[in-house]
Motif scaffolding. Structure first.
Motif, PDB file in Angstrom:
ATOM      1  N   ARG A 216      44.497  83.850  74.520  1.00 45.57           N
ATOM      2  CA  ARG A 216      44.066  83.546  73.442  1.00 45.57           C
ATOM      3  C   ARG A 216      44.199  85.404  72.771  1.00 45.57           C
ATOM      4  O   ARG A 216      43.494  85.465  71.307  1.00 45.57           O
ATOM      5  N   GLU A 217      43.300  86.090  73.789  1.00 50.80           N
ATOM      6  CA  GLU A 217      43.581  87.299  73.248  1.00 50.80           C
ATOM      7  C   GLU A 217      45.035  87.785  72.674  1.00 50.80           C
ATOM      8  O   GLU A 217      44.419  89.063  71.806  1.00 50.80           O
TER       9      GLU A 217
ATOM     10  N   ARG B 198      45.182  86.430  69.474  1.00 49.64           N
ATOM     11  CA  ARG B 198      43.604  87.539  68.634  1.00 49.64           C
ATOM     12  C   ARG B 198      44.059  89.186  67.561  1.00 49.64           C
ATOM     13  O   ARG B 198      43.789  89.417  66.175  1.00 49.64           O
TER      14      ARG B 198
ATOM     15  N   TRP C 177      44.507  90.653  64.193  1.00 50.98           N
ATOM     16  CA  TRP C 177      44.339  91.706  63.857  1.00 50.98           C
ATOM     17  C   TRP C 177      44.930  92.428  63.279  1.00 50.98           C
ATOM     18  O   TRP C 177      45.160  93.282  61.948  1.00 50.98           O
TER      19      TRP C 177
END
Length: 184
Positions: free
Chosen positions: A168-169, A172, A176
């Protein structure tokens, strides 16, 4: 060997002198693989694997003590140190190319085609510095995956996170950085 590594990392956390000299040979091949991944992403920077490993070692020596819990965590710290060195190197090369330090360029007589790649690396670094203000864990995941070339599983182990959290990170963090790079 894992017991020895664990003991050396514990001694390193305590700041015992000379421990790094016994620790690095145990992970030297891993450090070279990690450096090869970093260098391979930026071939026009003309860095060599051995030089990156040695610069990482020097950075670790100056820190005196690190809070590395295991091999994976130690490698994540080394990956971060390698990234910092490569970014500094790219900045220096851009400075030389722009003529801010012509003496060094004249001494070496080199015309290294680094401009595009060095600028890209610096933009990624700038995006990560902005991301660090928002979520430092996203930066660590990005560093492990993008710069260190670690798998999701290795990243989870190195950072003490679940596999799903890393997945998930990672999504993300990539989003970004992509947004930051595409912004005018």
């Amino acid at each position: 060997m894992d017991d020895t590594l664990h003991e050396l990392l514990a001694a390193y956390r305590r700041g015992e002198p000379g421990v790094l000299d016994r620790l690095v040979p145990l992970v030297y091949d891993d450090l070279r693989r990690l450096a090869r991944r970093h260098v391979g992403q930026w071939p026009n920077l003309t860095l060599d694997t051995t030089g990156v490993v040695h610069e990482t070692y020097l950075k670790l020596v100056r820190q005196r003590a690190l809070d590395a819990n295991d091999r994976a965590h130690f490698m994540a710290i080394c990956s971060q140190a390698m990234r910092q060195f490569i970014v500094s190197y790219a900045r220096q090369k851009l400075t030389e190319k722009r003529g801010a330090n012509p003496l060094i360029q004249d001494i070496h007589g080199l015309d290294i085609p680094v401009k595009g790649e060095a600028e890209e690396l610096l933009l990624v670094d700038q995006a990560l510095r902005g991301l660090a203000d928002v979520d430092l864990r996203l930066v660590r995941v990005f560093e492990c995956r993008f710069f260190g070339g670690l798998t999701e599983e290795e990243t989870a182990e190195a950072l003490g996170l679940s596999l799903r959290t890393v997945q998930r990170e990672w999504m993300r963090a990539r989003a970004w950085v992509k947004d930051m790079l595409s912004a005018p």
